[in-house]
Design an enzyme around this catalytic site. Structure first.
Site, PDB file in Angstrom:
ATOM      1  CG  ASN A   1      -1.773  15.303 -19.933  1.00  0.00           C
ATOM      2  OD1 ASN A   1      -0.744  14.627 -19.879  1.00  0.00           O
ATOM      3  ND2 ASN A   1      -2.712  15.249 -19.008  1.00  0.00           N
TER       4      ASN A   1
ATOM      5  CG  HIS B   1       5.274   9.527 -25.039  1.00  0.00           C
ATOM      6  ND1 HIS B   1       3.915   9.399 -24.879  1.00  0.00           N
ATOM      7  CD2 HIS B   1       5.633  10.653 -24.365  1.00  0.00           C
ATOM      8  CE1 HIS B   1       3.456  10.396 -24.135  1.00  0.00           C
ATOM      9  NE2 HIS B   1       4.480  11.165 -23.819  1.00  0.00           N
TER      10      HIS B   1
ATOM     11  CD  GLU C   1      -3.783  15.235 -15.429  1.00  0.00           C
ATOM     12  OE1 GLU C   1      -2.734  15.306 -16.081  1.00  0.00           O
ATOM     13  OE2 GLU C   1      -4.526  14.247 -15.434  1.00  0.00           O
TER      14      GLU C   1
ATOM     15  NE  ARG D   1      -4.052  -1.964   2.223  1.00  0.00           N
ATOM     16  CZ  ARG D   1      -3.959  -3.060   2.967  1.00  0.00           C
ATOM     17  NH1 ARG D   1      -2.924  -3.224   3.775  1.00  0.00           N
ATOM     18  NH2 ARG D   1      -4.898  -3.985   2.903  1.00  0.00           N
TER      19      ARG D   1
ATOM     20  CG  HIS E   1       0.634  14.124 -23.761  1.00  0.00           C
ATOM     21  ND1 HIS E   1       1.329  15.278 -24.039  1.00  0.00           N
ATOM     22  CD2 HIS E   1       1.509  13.312 -23.104  1.00  0.00           C
ATOM     23  CE1 HIS E   1       2.562  15.170 -23.568  1.00  0.00           C
ATOM     24  NE2 HIS E   1       2.690  13.992 -23.000  1.00  0.00           N
TER      25      HIS E   1
ATOM     26  CE  LYS F   1      -0.529  12.235 -15.052  1.00  0.00           C
ATOM     27  NZ  LYS F   1      -0.934  13.139 -16.165  1.00  0.00           N
TER      28      LYS F   1
ATOM     29  CG  HIS G   1      -1.623   9.228 -24.605  1.00  0.00           C
ATOM     30  ND1 HIS G   1      -2.122   9.696 -23.418  1.00  0.00           N
ATOM     31  CD2 HIS G   1      -0.270   9.246 -24.459  1.00  0.00           C
ATOM     32  CE1 HIS G   1      -1.129   9.975 -22.592  1.00  0.00           C
ATOM     33  NE2 HIS G   1       0.003   9.719 -23.205  1.00  0.00           N
TER      34      HIS G   1
ATOM     35  NE  ARG H   1       0.926  16.313 -12.847  1.00  0.00           N
ATOM     36  CZ  ARG H   1       1.530  15.497 -12.000  1.00  0.00           C
ATOM     37  NH1 ARG H   1       1.279  15.598 -10.709  1.00  0.00           N
ATOM     38  NH2 ARG H   1       2.383  14.597 -12.411  1.00  0.00           N
TER      39      ARG H   1
ATOM     40  CE  LYS I   1       5.434  16.191 -14.886  1.00  0.00           C
ATOM     41  NZ  LYS I   1       5.453  14.952 -15.682  1.00  0.00           N
TER      42      LYS I   1
ATOM     43  CD  GLU J   1       6.228  14.450 -23.003  1.00  0.00           C
ATOM     44  OE1 GLU J   1       5.938  15.593 -22.583  1.00  0.00           O
ATOM     45  OE2 GLU J   1       5.396  13.532 -23.052  1.00  0.00           O
TER      46      GLU J   1
END
Length: 341
Positions: free
Chosen positions: A224, A248, A216, A114, A227, A136, A231, A220, A206, A178
């Site tokens: 993306n 990517h 997010e 956990r 993206h 993330k 994606h 934030r 960042k 990026e």
């Protein structure tokens, strides 16, 4: 004489952590962890030609190469290996590699017992400027990228610029995809800076965004940029012949130019802004030509499942006030811009 190391801090109260950027910072990892941990699991990939010299008990765990490693089956196998190694909650996971390893290793750390501490040791440009920072973590499903994940901040990030010397040209270019997006988030020209300054400035940007919006809920999401389509392109790219697949960052570069065209057609930006997007991508040597093999229907399906979406097509788009999240973008408009190829 050792090169200059720059330290960037991600300010999150008692979960704050440093990012070390410079040449030779791999040598600093052991000093960072010995005072805190006595057992370490290093998650990495066989193709990564770098090793850590640690003075504490440790074991190296190899995960598959490529995006296919980011799966729940890999998570299960890796967690079983950590359990057999005897890793406990008070020990440490080191994710050493690029974005795939930081996503996968971070997610395993977030869920094992956990929540187990971890650090990122980045060996790719993409990880240094983006993937290893911000907590993330995620793995993929057949239905889309990064759909199963958790927010779990690392205890530190190490970006050794020496590791980039062994990076294949295409992997380096993926990181540039990026890096380019930061030029639109802050309206800064990063191209003329040294590599140390470029990487540390991207890390600073960042870190500032993450400190303001860790989960997010607002700003934030701007990270993306490009993206949403990126994606979707990656998802289709997995099934293409090897010589047609896109990394990517390459997919993100296409997504950035697409987002600029979408904003232009929607009347949010003028032609000069559209051309600036293309000029920035050109300055990084990035192609933004849409692949001929893109299936628009499938791309729309993937984009509809994007994490920013709340039941409608949602994009980060440029506009009079800079980048912002725009919801309820008409499918017909997206189709029109995608069809331009």
């Amino acid at each position: 004489m050792k090169s200059i190391t720059k330290t960037v801090r991600v300010s999150l109260g008692d979960r704050s952590y440093p990012i070390f950027v410079g040449n030779g910072v791999l040598d600093d990892v052991d000093r960072f962890i010995t005072a805190r941990y006595d057992k370490v699991a290093i998650v990495t990939q066989r193709e990564i030609p770098w090793q850590l010299k640690l003075s504490v008990e440790h074991e190296v765990f190899i995960v598959p190469n490529g995006e296919s490693a980011k799966s729940l089956s890999t998570v299960e196998a890796l967690c079983s290996q950590l359990a057999r190694f005897g890793l406990k909650r008070n020990h440490l996971v080191i994710a050493m590699g690029g974005g795939v390893v930081s996503d996968l290793g971070g997610f395993v750390a977030a869920t094992y017992y956990r929540g187990t501490d971890y650090i990122n040791v980045s060996t790719t440009l993409l990880a240094m400027v983006d993937a290893s920072i911000g907590g993330k973590t995620a793995v993929n499903l057949r239905e889309g990228k990064n759909l199963v994940g958790a927010f779990w901040q690392p205890k530190g990030v190490f970006c050794d610029l020496d590791t980039l010397e062994t990076l294949p040209d295409r992997e380096y270019r993926s990181g540039l995809g990026e890096m380019a997006k930061y030029s639109f988030i802050t309206d800064e020209d990063l191209v003329g800076l040294s590599l140390l300054e470029q990487v540390s400035r991207c890390a600073e940007i960042k870190a500032e965004v993450v400190a303001e919006d860790e989960r997010e809920g607002g700003r934030r999401a701007l990270l993306n940029y490009g993206h949403t389509l990126g994606h979707a392109i990656e998802a289709q790219s997995f099934h293409r012949p090897k010589d047609e697949r896109l990394s990517h960052g390459e997919a993100v570069a296409i997504g950035v130019e697409f987002a600029a065209r979408l904003a232009y057609v929607a009347g949010r930006i003028g032609e000069s802004s559209l051309e600036r997007h293309r000029a920035v991508l050109d300055s990084y040597g990035l192609s933004y030509k849409m692949p001929e093999w893109i299936d628009i229907d499938k791309a729309l399906e993937f984009m509809a499942r994007d994490k920013k979406s709340q039941g409608s097509l949602t994009f980060v788009l440029d506009g009079p006030n800079g980048l912002e999240v725009v919801r309820d973008v008409p499918e017909s408009l997206v189709w029109e811009v995608l069809s331009e190829r």
